[in-house]
Scaffold this motif. Structure first.
Motif, PDB file in Angstrom:
ATOM      1  N   MET A   8       7.634  11.671  -4.840  1.00  0.00           N
ATOM      2  CA  MET A   8       7.256  12.750  -3.936  1.00  0.00           C
ATOM      3  C   MET A   8       6.229  12.281  -2.906  1.00  0.00           C
ATOM      4  O   MET A   8       6.356  12.560  -1.715  1.00  0.00           O
ATOM      5  N   VAL A   9       5.214  11.567  -3.359  1.00  0.00           N
ATOM      6  CA  VAL A   9       4.173  11.089  -2.446  1.00  0.00           C
ATOM      7  C   VAL A   9       4.758  10.070  -1.476  1.00  0.00           C
ATOM      8  O   VAL A   9       4.529  10.152  -0.263  1.00  0.00           O
ATOM      9  N   LYS A  10       5.535   9.142  -1.986  1.00  0.00           N
ATOM     10  CA  LYS A  10       6.122   8.100  -1.134  1.00  0.00           C
ATOM     11  C   LYS A  10       7.007   8.698  -0.041  1.00  0.00           C
ATOM     12  O   LYS A  10       6.995   8.251   1.106  1.00  0.00           O
ATOM     13  N   HIS A  11       7.780   9.730  -0.393  1.00  0.00           N
ATOM     14  CA  HIS A  11       8.745  10.315   0.540  1.00  0.00           C
ATOM     15  C   HIS A  11       8.267  11.624   1.176  1.00  0.00           C
ATOM     16  O   HIS A  11       9.044  12.283   1.867  1.00  0.00           O
ATOM     17  N   LYS A  12       7.000  11.967   0.897  1.00  0.00           N
ATOM     18  CA  LYS A  12       6.383  13.160   1.488  1.00  0.00           C
ATOM     19  C   LYS A  12       7.193  14.432   1.213  1.00  0.00           C
ATOM     20  O   LYS A  12       7.492  15.206   2.103  1.00  0.00           O
TER      21      LYS A  12
END
Length: 108
Positions: free
Chosen positions: A58-62
């Motif tokens: 989630m963080v990596k792909h916003k």
């Protein structure tokens, strides 16, 4: 369309939520909808694809929700997920306006 998502492969899905039984279903929902509340478990049937992997993705792909709850009964893993998201906020990798809570649910 805004929805609420409950990631869990064991507990009953609360009313008003869409159930995702694995992280791939959850990612699909995050990509397709605006998520108001995302409630996450860590331990899933597939032992190699767990809730911590999801929050990293989630963080990596916003891919975020307005409010994220970690409901895992696995206290160590749940705290890791919570800590990862809070650190991502502190490093401005995700919006600081997203509310994050750690509220373990019992396995019923």
């Amino acid at each position: 369309m805004t929805v609420n998502v409950f990631l869990d492969d064991y507990r009953h899905c609360p009313q008003g939520y869409i159930l995702a039984k694995d992280i791939d279903e959850c990612i699909d929902l995050l990509e397709k909808y605006s998520i108001s509340h995302l409630s996450l478990d860590h331990d899933l049937e597939c032992k190699t694809r767990n809730g911590l992997m999801l929050v990293r993705y989630m963080v990596k792909h916003k891919l975020f929700a307005e409010f994220i709850t970690i409901h895992s009964a696995n206290s160590v893993a749940g705290k890791q997920m919570f800590k990862y998201l809070k650190e991502a906020q502190n490093e401005n990798l995700m919006p600081g306006t997203i509310r994050i809570s750690l509220r373990p649910l019992p396995l019923r």
